[in-house]
Design an enzyme around this catalytic site. Structure first.
Site, PDB file in Angstrom:
ATOM      1  N   GLN A  78      28.939  30.398  47.093  1.00  0.00           N
ATOM      2  CA  GLN A  78      30.222  31.038  47.344  1.00  0.00           C
ATOM      3  C   GLN A  78      31.289  30.007  47.722  1.00  0.00           C
ATOM      4  O   GLN A  78      31.011  29.034  48.419  1.00  0.00           O
ATOM      5  CB  GLN A  78      30.082  32.080  48.444  1.00  0.00           C
ATOM      6  CG  GLN A  78      29.317  33.326  48.022  1.00  0.00           C
ATOM      7  CD  GLN A  78      30.121  34.224  47.099  1.00  0.00           C
ATOM      8  OE1 GLN A  78      31.328  34.063  46.934  1.00  0.00           O
ATOM      9  NE2 GLN A  78      29.446  35.194  46.486  1.00  0.00           N
ATOM     10  N   TYR A 109      19.586  38.774  40.182  1.00  0.00           N
ATOM     11  CA  TYR A 109      20.597  37.720  40.047  1.00  0.00           C
ATOM     12  C   TYR A 109      20.632  36.937  41.362  1.00  0.00           C
ATOM     13  O   TYR A 109      21.682  36.704  41.948  1.00  0.00           O
ATOM     14  CB  TYR A 109      21.977  38.295  39.723  1.00  0.00           C
ATOM     15  CG  TYR A 109      21.995  39.265  38.556  1.00  0.00           C
ATOM     16  CD1 TYR A 109      22.105  38.818  37.251  1.00  0.00           C
ATOM     17  CD2 TYR A 109      21.907  40.646  38.776  1.00  0.00           C
ATOM     18  CE1 TYR A 109      22.144  39.714  36.177  1.00  0.00           C
ATOM     19  CE2 TYR A 109      21.931  41.546  37.722  1.00  0.00           C
ATOM     20  CZ  TYR A 109      22.039  41.078  36.425  1.00  0.00           C
ATOM     21  OH  TYR A 109      22.058  41.968  35.378  1.00  0.00           O
ATOM     22  N   GLU A 158      16.222  35.305  38.811  1.00  0.00           N
ATOM     23  CA  GLU A 158      17.406  34.508  38.475  1.00  0.00           C
ATOM     24  C   GLU A 158      17.124  33.767  37.176  1.00  0.00           C
ATOM     25  O   GLU A 158      16.023  33.256  36.974  1.00  0.00           O
ATOM     26  CB  GLU A 158      17.697  33.523  39.608  1.00  0.00           C
ATOM     27  CG  GLU A 158      18.633  32.400  39.293  1.00  0.00           C
ATOM     28  CD  GLU A 158      20.020  32.880  38.899  1.00  0.00           C
ATOM     29  OE1 GLU A 158      20.520  32.383  37.880  1.00  0.00           O
ATOM     30  OE2 GLU A 158      20.578  33.741  39.592  1.00  0.00           O
ATOM     31  N   ASP A 169      23.361  41.672  42.549  1.00  0.00           N
ATOM     32  CA  ASP A 169      24.522  40.774  42.678  1.00  0.00           C
ATOM     33  C   ASP A 169      24.814  40.137  41.330  1.00  0.00           C
ATOM     34  O   ASP A 169      24.627  38.933  41.131  1.00  0.00           O
ATOM     35  CB  ASP A 169      24.225  39.712  43.743  1.00  0.00           C
ATOM     36  CG  ASP A 169      25.402  38.784  43.995  1.00  0.00           C
ATOM     37  OD1 ASP A 169      26.529  39.126  43.605  1.00  0.00           O
ATOM     38  OD2 ASP A 169      25.193  37.705  44.584  1.00  0.00           O
ATOM     39  N   CYS A 181      31.886  41.131  42.273  1.00  0.00           N
ATOM     40  CA  CYS A 181      33.057  40.264  42.294  1.00  0.00           C
ATOM     41  C   CYS A 181      34.111  40.716  41.297  1.00  0.00           C
ATOM     42  O   CYS A 181      35.155  40.067  41.185  1.00  0.00           O
ATOM     43  CB  CYS A 181      32.660  38.813  42.022  1.00  0.00           C
ATOM     44  SG  CYS A 181      31.841  38.556  40.431  1.00  0.00           S
TER      45      CYS A 181
END
Length: 409
Positions: A243, A274, A296, A340, A367
């Site tokens: 982030q 994710y 992932e 996510d 996001c």
């Protein structure tokens, strides 16, 4: 559109997803940059707005005729409306609006996305500030570019043209200083990263023309850096995903923890999808999970997750999330899930597969408001209930923000 003027005087009526603003001219929607709802501006049509057959046009503000009370001098002088649009730095598309009103506008974007794509009855949350600063000095990761003439800087807004700048107000002070000291660079891009130790890393990615010869295109092994969240240390590639705001990971970790509290059964299998380097898998463990799988697609990130989560005995799987879920046996179930996805969202295939697993609860970290709304609409088609939602202004002076939503059956 040869009969239309290059300049239009427009009344700005709203904000669009993506950081532009809405006006209308003779019934056609015009997306305008660098404006504020309620203003009247003079805007120049962009080069791609030259065809009468187009359903909308794009334009760039060149003069503010009637200013909004929420307009402020741009936090980045290099992006101010006083500069020609072609010379305005990109990456701070709301920097001319006071911070509190930026959050009002972001909530409007989320509200419209939910109304359009998620179905009726969902109320957008307030967009919460994460600190009391003026919204500058937060970027721990900045990408600059170098053109063929050796100019180092960001791209101009909505282009791939490198422009020189005199400051980097959104960057951490140490990154801003390092960025302004760059000179005599080869064409390509440069990442500047300030990890948890506060020391700036400069990662150069020289431009490679064509396909390199065998053995010539290999990059050196990435440096591994560390980030600290609470009492946990996470290793990550210096150029890998973490982030951007220094408080973002801890804020989102706390939000997910709060939403999934009382939803983590120690006897169930919990999923972190994710999962990156394992941030939310650690959250699930903190909530009492003992059987956790993090999925992932990046092998490097999965390797870091294995190291970061070794004391928790988490299973870190390298796979695309949709393929991983599709390969599970028909009898598989899940307890709590953290979802996510990247900016494009999870998509119907992932949502359908998750529904078949009948998890107890899902914490969706988003996001992108439109991608979130589309996925929430699909979940609701399956009968899922959208409970608590929280929004966080983790990217001040840009149109980006994060939302965390709880879904239950």
């Amino acid at each position: 559109m040869t009969s239309s003027p290059a300049l239009l005087d427009l009344d700005i009526t709203g904000i669009a997803h993506g950081g532009t603003f809405i006006a209308r001219h003779e019934g056609r929607v015009v997306f305008v940059s660098d404006a504020v709802p309620g203003e009247r501006v003079r805007a120049r049509l962009t080069a791609d707005s030259t065809d009468d057959s187009k359903s909308f046009w794009r334009a760039e503000t060149v003069e503010v005729l009637e200013a909004s009370p929420h307009r402020r001098p741009h936090v980045w002088a290099d992006a101010d409306v006083s500069r020609d649009p072609a010379d305005r730095a990109g990456g701070a598309d709301l920097g001319h609006i006071d911070l509190a009103h930026q959050r009002v506008l972001k909530r409007q974007v989320l509200t419209e996305a939910l109304d359009r794509f998620a179905g009726p009855g969902l109320e957008a949350p307030q967009i919460e500030a994460v600190d009391s600063s003026d919204g500058t000095g937060w970027r721990t990761r900045v990408t600059l570019h170098v053109d063929d003439e050796g100019t180092v800087g960001p791209y101009a807004a909505r282009s791939h043209r490198v422009i020189p700048v005199a400051s980097h107000p959104l960057a951490r002070p140490s990154i801003a200083e390092a960025a302004l000291a760059l000179a005599d660079e080869a064409p390509g891009s440069i990442d500047l990263v300030e990890p948890g130790d506060g020391e700036v890393r400069i990662i150069r990615r020289d431009r490679v023309e064509g396909r390199p010869a065998r053995g010539q295109g290999r990059r050196p092994k990435p440096e591994v850096v560390y980030e600290q969240i609470g009492d946990r240390r996470f290793q990550v590639d210096a150029g890998g995903f973490w982030q951007v705001h220094p408080r973002a990971a801890s804020v989102l970790d706390a939000a997910v923890y709060g939403l999934l509290d009382d939803h983590v059964d120690p006897s169930a299998t919990h999923l972190d999808l994710y999962g990156g380097v394992g941030l939310f898998a650690a959250t699930l463990a903190d909530l009492g999970g003992t059987d956790i799988v993090t999925v992932e697609s990046s092998r490097r990130a999965t390797g870091h997750a294995q190291q970061n989560l070794a004391p928790l005995d988490v299973n870190a799987v390298t796979a695309r999330v949709d393929r991983y879920l599709a390969a599970l046996p028909p009898t598989a179930t899940a307890g709590a899930v953290v979802l996510d996805p990247p900016r494009a969202g999870a998509g119907r295939a992932v949502v359908d597969a998750l529904h078949r697993l009948s998890p107890d609860a899902i914490a969706y970290v988003a996001c992108d408001p439109v991608a979130l709304a589309r996925d929430l609409g699909t979940f609701r088609e399956h009968g899922w209930k959208v409970g608590t939602m929280r929004g966080f202004d983790l990217f001040p002076h840009s149109h980006h923000f994060e939302v965390v939503a709880l879904l239950t059956r």
